[in-house]
Design a protein around this motif. Structure first.
Motif, PDB file in Angstrom:
ATOM      1  N   GLY A  89      -8.637  -0.715  -4.066  1.00  0.00           N
ATOM      2  CA  GLY A  89      -8.731  -0.387  -2.641  1.00  0.00           C
ATOM      3  C   GLY A  89      -7.533   0.450  -2.227  1.00  0.00           C
ATOM      4  O   GLY A  89      -7.160   1.394  -2.928  1.00  0.00           O
ATOM      5  N   ASP A  90      -6.884   0.090  -1.121  1.00  0.00           N
ATOM      6  CA  ASP A  90      -5.730   0.881  -0.658  1.00  0.00           C
ATOM      7  C   ASP A  90      -4.398   0.360  -1.199  1.00  0.00           C
ATOM      8  O   ASP A  90      -3.337   0.824  -0.785  1.00  0.00           O
ATOM      9  N   GLN A  91      -4.433  -0.609  -2.093  1.00  0.00           N
ATOM     10  CA  GLN A  91      -3.187  -1.146  -2.653  1.00  0.00           C
ATOM     11  C   GLN A  91      -2.648  -0.203  -3.723  1.00  0.00           C
ATOM     12  O   GLN A  91      -3.402   0.248  -4.586  1.00  0.00           O
ATOM     13  N   LYS A  92      -1.346   0.071  -3.674  1.00  0.00           N
ATOM     14  CA  LYS A  92      -0.771   1.010  -4.656  1.00  0.00           C
ATOM     15  C   LYS A  92       0.128   0.338  -5.687  1.00  0.00           C
ATOM     16  O   LYS A  92       0.409   0.925  -6.714  1.00  0.00           O
ATOM     17  N   ARG A  93       0.640  -0.856  -5.367  1.00  0.00           N
ATOM     18  CA  ARG A  93       1.534  -1.536  -6.330  1.00  0.00           C
ATOM     19  C   ARG A  93       0.879  -2.872  -6.678  1.00  0.00           C
ATOM     20  O   ARG A  93       1.022  -3.838  -5.940  1.00  0.00           O
ATOM     21  N   ILE A  94       0.128  -2.877  -7.791  1.00  0.00           N
ATOM     22  CA  ILE A  94      -0.698  -4.065  -8.081  1.00  0.00           C
ATOM     23  C   ILE A  94      -0.442  -4.629  -9.476  1.00  0.00           C
ATOM     24  O   ILE A  94       0.039  -3.934 -10.354  1.00  0.00           O
ATOM     25  N   MET A  95      -0.810  -5.898  -9.619  1.00  0.00           N
ATOM     26  CA  MET A  95      -0.821  -6.574 -10.929  1.00  0.00           C
ATOM     27  C   MET A  95      -1.959  -7.591 -10.914  1.00  0.00           C
ATOM     28  O   MET A  95      -2.449  -7.969  -9.849  1.00  0.00           O
ATOM     29  N   THR A  96      -2.298  -8.068 -12.108  1.00  0.00           N
ATOM     30  CA  THR A  96      -3.298  -9.140 -12.205  1.00  0.00           C
ATOM     31  C   THR A  96      -2.640 -10.462 -11.772  1.00  0.00           C
ATOM     32  O   THR A  96      -1.395 -10.574 -11.766  1.00  0.00           O
ATOM     33  N   PRO A  97      -3.451 -11.472 -11.447  1.00  0.00           N
ATOM     34  CA  PRO A  97      -2.873 -12.775 -11.056  1.00  0.00           C
ATOM     35  C   PRO A  97      -1.929 -13.336 -12.126  1.00  0.00           C
ATOM     36  O   PRO A  97      -0.824 -13.781 -11.813  1.00  0.00           O
ATOM     37  N   GLY A  98      -2.347 -13.286 -13.384  1.00  0.00           N
ATOM     38  CA  GLY A  98      -1.512 -13.838 -14.456  1.00  0.00           C
ATOM     39  C   GLY A  98      -0.179 -13.111 -14.563  1.00  0.00           C
ATOM     40  O   GLY A  98       0.883 -13.737 -14.674  1.00  0.00           O
ATOM     41  N   SER A 118       0.831  -1.215   0.000  1.00  0.00           N
ATOM     42  CA  SER A 118       0.000   0.000   0.000  1.00  0.00           C
ATOM     43  C   SER A 118       0.865   1.266   0.000  1.00  0.00           C
ATOM     44  O   SER A 118       0.340   2.370   0.099  1.00  0.00           O
ATOM     45  N   TYR A 119       2.209   1.093  -0.083  1.00  0.00           N
ATOM     46  CA  TYR A 119       3.115   2.256  -0.078  1.00  0.00           C
ATOM     47  C   TYR A 119       3.637   2.539  -1.476  1.00  0.00           C
ATOM     48  O   TYR A 119       3.941   1.603  -2.233  1.00  0.00           O
ATOM     49  N   ASP A 120       3.808   3.837  -1.764  1.00  0.00           N
ATOM     50  CA  ASP A 120       4.571   4.235  -2.953  1.00  0.00           C
ATOM     51  C   ASP A 120       5.751   5.089  -2.476  1.00  0.00           C
ATOM     52  O   ASP A 120       5.982   5.237  -1.262  1.00  0.00           O
ATOM     53  N   ASP A 121       6.487   5.653  -3.426  1.00  0.00           N
ATOM     54  CA  ASP A 121       7.680   6.422  -3.046  1.00  0.00           C
ATOM     55  C   ASP A 121       7.336   7.564  -2.078  1.00  0.00           C
ATOM     56  O   ASP A 121       8.074   7.828  -1.125  1.00  0.00           O
ATOM     57  N   ALA A 122       6.210   8.238  -2.324  1.00  0.00           N
ATOM     58  CA  ALA A 122       5.825   9.375  -1.474  1.00  0.00           C
ATOM     59  C   ALA A 122       5.548   8.925  -0.039  1.00  0.00           C
ATOM     60  O   ALA A 122       5.878   9.632   0.924  1.00  0.00           O
ATOM     61  N   ASP A 123       4.993   7.734   0.111  1.00  0.00           N
ATOM     62  CA  ASP A 123       4.731   7.227   1.475  1.00  0.00           C
ATOM     63  C   ASP A 123       6.038   6.964   2.213  1.00  0.00           C
ATOM     64  O   ASP A 123       6.124   7.166   3.432  1.00  0.00           O
TER      65      ASP A 123
END
Ligand SMILES: O=c1ccn([C@@H]2O[C@H](COP(=O)(O)O)[C@@H](O)[C@H]2O)c(=O)[nH]1
Length: 237
Positions: free
Chosen positions: A184-193, A117-122
Motif C-alpha cells: 500500500g502506501d507504506q515505504k519502510r516495511i518488514m514481515t511480522p517475524g 509512509s515516508y522515505d528520505d525523498a519525502d
C-alpha cells in the motif's frame, strides 16, 4: 507481556457497525486494537471506550501536535478514557506537554518519530535536511530525554533503536506486512517475524487483516509468526 498483546490490529473502518462486526469476527485472536482518525471521526470514540471496558486494550492513534497547553489538557482528558496508548508527534514541546498531561495515569504516550509512509525523498520535500534514520535517531534521543514511554517507528529502525534504549522504551512498529501482501502506501516495511526479531514490542497491522477475506485466519497467522519469532535474535534469522 502476554504474547497476544504484541499484535495491535488497526481498526481502520468507516463505521462503528463495521468495527463491531470485525471485532466479533476476530474474537480472541486479537486482544489489542488501534483506533485512529477514520473510526474516531465516524463516531468511534465511545465504541473504543466500550471496547476498553470489555477488556480489550486500546491504542488511540490521534498523533496530537499543538501548543503545549492544548496538548497537555487534551491528554489529561484522554487519560480518563481507559486507553492504553496515545500517540503524539515527536516534537519536544508536544512530547513534554503530553508526558505532563498523562502523569499519574496508566496512559502511555508514544512519540511518532517519522511516519512509515515516508522515505528520505519525502523528508527533503517536507524541508528536512536529515535522512529518515538521522531524524528517527534525533527524535529517539529527544523522546528518551523527556521521559516518553514509547516510540512509533518503522521496523527498519527497530534494531538500532533497541540497542540504544534497551528495555527503557516501548517500540511500536506499523509498516508490517506478512510476506506477499501489498505494501500500500507504506515505504519502510518488514514481515511480522523480522519486525519482532529486530526488537519491536508491538506490531500495528491494519489492511492485511481488515481487508482480508478471512481476517481471523490472517490475525492467527500473524500471531503464530510473532510467537515463533519472539526471543530469536535478528542474527539467527
Ligand atoms: O508512522 C506511522 C504511524 C501510524 N501508522 C498507522 O498504522 C496503521 C497501519 O495500517 P496498515 O493498513 O497496516 O498500513 C494505520 O492506521 C496508520 O494510520 C502508520 O502506518 N505509520
Amino acid at each position: 507481556m502476554d504474547t497476544k498483546d504484541r499484535l495491535i490490529c488497526a481498526l481502520d473502518v468507516d463505521s462503528v457497525a463495521k468495527a463491531e462486526a470485525l471485532v466479533i469476527r476476530l474474537g480472541d485472536s486479537v486482544t489489542f486494537y488501534k483506533v485512529g482518525y477514520q473510526l474516531v471521526f465516524n463516531g468511534g470514540l465511545p465504541f473504543a471506550q466500550d471496547l476498553a471496558r470489555s477488556g480489550k486494550k486500546i491504542f488511540l492513534d490521534m498523533k496530537l501536535h499543538d501548543i503545549g497547553n492544548t496538548v497537555s489538557k487534551g491528554v489529561e482528558a484522554i487519560a480518563r478514557m481507559g486507553m492504553t496508548f496515545l500517540t503524539v508527534h515527536a516534537f519536544p514541546q508536544t512530547m513534554k506537554a503530553a508526558v505532563e498531561g498523562a502523569r499519574g495515569s496508566d496512559l502511555k504516550i508514544l512519540s511518532v518519530t517519522v511516519m512509515t509512509s515516508y522515505d528520505d525523498a519525502d523528508l527533503v520535500e517536507a524541508g528536512y535536511r536529515q535522512s529518515v534514520s538521522e531524524l528517527v535517531s534525533q527524535r529517539v534521543a529527544q523522546a528518551m530525554a523527556l521521559g516518553v514511554p514509547g516510540l512509533i517507528l518503522s521496523p527498519e529502525e527497530a534494531a538500532t533503536t533497541r540497542n540504544r534504549v534497551g528495555d527503557t522504551m516501548l517500540l511500536v512498529t506499523p509498516g508490517v506486512r506478512p510476506a506477499g501482501s501489498d505494501s500500500g502506501d507504506q515505504k519502510r516495511i518488514m514481515t511480522p517475524g523480522d519486525a519482532i526479531r529486530a526488537g519491536a514490542d508491538h506490531l500495528v497491522v491494519g489492511r492485511p487483516i481488515v481487508a482480508a477475506a478471512d481476517p481471523r485466519a490472517v490475525a492467527e497467522a500473524i500471531q503464530a509468526e510473532i510467537a515463533g519469532s519472539a526471543g530469536v535474535p535478528a542474527t539467527l534469522k
